[in-house]
Design a protein around this motif. Structure first.
Motif, PDB file in Angstrom:
ATOM      1  N   VAL A   5      19.701  11.895  95.072  1.00 21.82           N
ATOM      2  CA  VAL A   5      20.144  12.823  94.034  1.00 21.82           C
ATOM      3  C   VAL A   5      21.623  13.143  94.250  1.00 21.82           C
ATOM      4  CG1 VAL A   5      19.803  15.055  92.938  1.00 21.82           C
ATOM      5  CG2 VAL A   5      17.836  13.832  93.881  1.00 21.82           C
ATOM      6  N   GLU A   6      22.448  12.653  93.322  1.00 22.23           N
ATOM      7  CA  GLU A   6      23.885  12.877  93.411  1.00 22.23           C
ATOM      8  C   GLU A   6      24.285  14.197  92.755  1.00 22.23           C
ATOM      9  OE1 GLU A   6      23.213   8.411  92.489  1.00 22.23           O
ATOM     10  OE2 GLU A   6      22.476  10.355  91.792  1.00 22.23           O
ATOM     11  N   SER A   7      25.369  14.767  93.233  1.00 23.54           N
ATOM     12  CA  SER A   7      25.926  15.978  92.630  1.00 23.54           C
ATOM     13  C   SER A   7      27.409  16.064  92.964  1.00 23.54           C
ATOM     14  CB  SER A   7      25.201  17.228  93.132  1.00 23.54           C
ATOM     15  OG  SER A   7      25.355  17.369  94.525  1.00 23.54           O
ATOM     16  N   GLY A   8      28.104  16.951  92.246  1.00 24.49           N
ATOM     17  CA  GLY A   8      29.506  17.222  92.542  1.00 24.49           C
ATOM     18  C   GLY A   8      30.493  16.687  91.533  1.00 24.49           C
ATOM     19  N   GLY A   9      30.044  15.857  90.605  1.00 22.13           N
ATOM     20  CA  GLY A   9      30.966  15.317  89.619  1.00 22.13           C
ATOM     21  C   GLY A   9      31.361  16.370  88.584  1.00 22.13           C
ATOM     22  N   ARG A  10      32.597  16.282  88.119  1.00 22.63           N
ATOM     23  CA  ARG A  10      33.099  17.200  87.084  1.00 22.63           C
ATOM     24  C   ARG A  10      34.423  16.676  86.574  1.00 22.63           C
ATOM     25  NH1 ARG A  10      37.241  20.373  89.083  1.00 22.63           N
ATOM     26  NH2 ARG A  10      37.349  20.651  91.362  1.00 22.63           N
ATOM     27  N   LEU A  11      35.031  17.423  85.647  1.00 19.97           N
ATOM     28  CA  LEU A  11      36.351  17.109  85.134  1.00 19.97           C
ATOM     29  C   LEU A  11      37.399  17.631  86.121  1.00 19.97           C
ATOM     30  CD1 LEU A  11      38.287  16.206  82.848  1.00 19.97           C
ATOM     31  CD2 LEU A  11      37.999  18.514  81.890  1.00 19.97           C
ATOM     32  N   VAL A  12      38.357  16.774  86.460  1.00 22.37           N
ATOM     33  CA  VAL A  12      39.422  17.155  87.390  1.00 22.37           C
ATOM     34  C   VAL A  12      40.731  16.519  86.920  1.00 22.37           C
ATOM     35  CG1 VAL A  12      38.958  15.211  88.939  1.00 22.37           C
ATOM     36  CG2 VAL A  12      40.058  17.262  89.852  1.00 22.37           C
ATOM     37  N   GLN A  13      41.844  17.169  87.220  1.00 21.43           N
ATOM     38  CA  GLN A  13      43.138  16.614  86.826  1.00 21.43           C
ATOM     39  C   GLN A  13      43.575  15.511  87.778  1.00 21.43           C
ATOM     40  OE1 GLN A  13      45.888  19.915  86.533  1.00 21.43           O
ATOM     41  NE2 GLN A  13      45.515  20.072  84.325  1.00 21.43           N
ATOM     42  N   SER A  14      44.403  14.631  87.262  1.00 18.29           N
ATOM     43  CA  SER A  14      44.966  13.564  88.081  1.00 18.29           C
ATOM     44  C   SER A  14      45.667  14.168  89.301  1.00 18.29           C
ATOM     45  CB  SER A  14      45.967  12.767  87.249  1.00 18.29           C
ATOM     46  OG  SER A  14      46.519  11.719  87.991  1.00 18.29           O
ATOM     47  N   GLY A  15      45.434  13.571  90.471  1.00 19.02           N
ATOM     48  CA  GLY A  15      45.982  14.085  91.721  1.00 19.02           C
ATOM     49  C   GLY A  15      45.070  15.039  92.442  1.00 19.02           C
ATOM     50  N   GLY A  16      44.012  15.463  91.804  1.00 19.52           N
ATOM     51  CA  GLY A  16      43.075  16.410  92.388  1.00 19.52           C
ATOM     52  C   GLY A  16      42.077  15.753  93.335  1.00 19.52           C
ATOM     53  N   SER A  17      41.176  16.581  93.858  1.00 19.39           N
ATOM     54  CA  SER A  17      40.172  16.129  94.817  1.00 19.39           C
ATOM     55  C   SER A  17      38.777  16.584  94.395  1.00 19.39           C
ATOM     56  CB  SER A  17      40.472  16.707  96.207  1.00 19.39           C
ATOM     57  OG  SER A  17      41.701  16.242  96.701  1.00 19.39           O
ATOM     58  N   LEU A  18      37.792  15.822  94.829  1.00 21.22           N
ATOM     59  CA  LEU A  18      36.386  16.166  94.632  1.00 21.22           C
ATOM     60  C   LEU A  18      35.606  15.687  95.833  1.00 21.22           C
ATOM     61  CD1 LEU A  18      35.371  15.158  90.973  1.00 21.22           C
ATOM     62  CD2 LEU A  18      35.558  17.473  91.903  1.00 21.22           C
ATOM     63  N   ARG A  19      34.496  16.347  96.117  1.00 22.03           N
ATOM     64  CA  ARG A  19      33.557  15.834  97.102  1.00 22.03           C
ATOM     65  C   ARG A  19      32.204  15.677  96.434  1.00 22.03           C
ATOM     66  NH1 ARG A  19      31.294  18.111 102.905  1.00 22.03           N
ATOM     67  NH2 ARG A  19      30.120  19.493 101.538  1.00 22.03           N
ATOM     68  N   LEU A  20      31.713  14.451  96.430  1.00 27.10           N
ATOM     69  CA  LEU A  20      30.401  14.159  95.904  1.00 27.10           C
ATOM     70  C   LEU A  20      29.371  14.209  97.029  1.00 27.10           C
ATOM     71  CD1 LEU A  20      31.135  11.115  93.564  1.00 27.10           C
ATOM     72  CD2 LEU A  20      31.340  13.571  93.085  1.00 27.10           C
ATOM     73  N   SER A  21      28.159  14.619  96.677  1.00 35.67           N
ATOM     74  CA  SER A  21      27.050  14.651  97.631  1.00 35.67           C
ATOM     75  C   SER A  21      25.896  13.826  97.098  1.00 35.67           C
ATOM     76  CB  SER A  21      26.568  16.089  97.849  1.00 35.67           C
ATOM     77  OG  SER A  21      27.599  16.911  98.346  1.00 35.67           O
ATOM     78  N   CYS A  22      25.157  13.234  98.010  1.00 31.91           N
ATOM     79  CA  CYS A  22      23.933  12.510  97.663  1.00 31.91           C
ATOM     80  C   CYS A  22      22.849  12.994  98.614  1.00 31.91           C
ATOM     81  CB  CYS A  22      24.136  11.009  97.786  1.00 31.91           C
ATOM     82  SG  CYS A  22      22.632  10.032  97.546  1.00 31.91           S
ATOM     83  N   ALA A  23      21.930  13.800  98.091  1.00 32.49           N
ATOM     84  CA  ALA A  23      20.808  14.278  98.890  1.00 32.49           C
ATOM     85  C   ALA A  23      19.753  13.188  98.946  1.00 32.49           C
ATOM     86  CB  ALA A  23      20.232  15.545  98.282  1.00 32.49           C
ATOM     87  N   THR A  24      19.344  12.819 100.153  1.00 33.68           N
ATOM     88  CA  THR A  24      18.397  11.723 100.312  1.00 33.68           C
ATOM     89  C   THR A  24      17.083  12.235 100.873  1.00 33.68           C
ATOM     90  OG1 THR A  24      18.917  11.097 102.597  1.00 33.68           O
ATOM     91  CG2 THR A  24      20.378  10.256 100.872  1.00 33.68           C
ATOM     92  N   SER A  25      16.004  11.534 100.576  1.00 39.13           N
ATOM     93  CA  SER A  25      14.696  11.845 101.145  1.00 39.13           C
ATOM     94  C   SER A  25      13.842  10.603 101.093  1.00 39.13           C
ATOM     95  CB  SER A  25      14.024  12.995 100.382  1.00 39.13           C
ATOM     96  OG  SER A  25      13.815  12.647  99.041  1.00 39.13           O
ATOM     97  N   GLY A  26      12.799  10.589 101.938  1.00 42.58           N
ATOM     98  CA  GLY A  26      11.849   9.483 101.944  1.00 42.58           C
ATOM     99  C   GLY A  26      12.215   8.336 102.855  1.00 42.58           C
TER     100      GLY A  26
END
Length: 129
Positions: A5-26
């Motif tokens: 299950v991925e999360s963390g995506g959004r709209l961001v300006q050029s030059g900005g930063s984001l951290r995406l997460s992937c919750a795993t199970s099984g």
């Protein structure tokens, strides 16, 4: 069963930063090769951008993200991360994490080049200019 299950995506300006997460199970994150892949909406190709494996090899990064993205995992939290810095409009895509059964022997570059058995639903990253 395996779930991603991925999360963390959004709209961001050029030059900005984001951290995406992937919750795993099984499955045991320590024993599986896993990576981040991206697909531009409306296109068919899914590109492996950052991958890691149980081998002692360094992570693999696509040339387009090398030096800007960093993949990591927290096995205690069963979570995969993608730190994305200096984002560009060309980074706009749906980002997926993917893994495969019996991937303990994969190397990172091979992981990013392979078809995966399991995918999350993705998280959309939009970088405005």
């Amino acid at each position: 069963q395996v779930q991603l299950v991925e999360s963390g995506g959004r709209l961001v300006q050029s030059g900005g930063s984001l951290r995406l997460s992937c919750a795993t199970s099984g499955f045991n994150l320590e024993n599986y090769a896993i990576g981040w892949f991206r697909q531009v909406p409306g296109t068919l190709d899914r590109e492996g951008v950052a991958c890691i494996s149980p081998s002692k090899d360094s992570p693999y990064y696509a040339d387009s993200v090398k030096g800007r993205f960093a993949i990591s995992k927290d096995t205690a939290e069963n979570t995969l991360y993608l730190q994305m810095d200096s984002l560009k409009p060309d980074d706009t895509a749906v980002y997926y994490c993917g893994t495969s059964d019996n991937s303990w022997w994969y190397d990172p570059k091979g992981t990013c080049s392979s078809g995966m058995d399991y995918w999350g639903k993705g998280t959309l990253v939009t970088v405005s200019s």
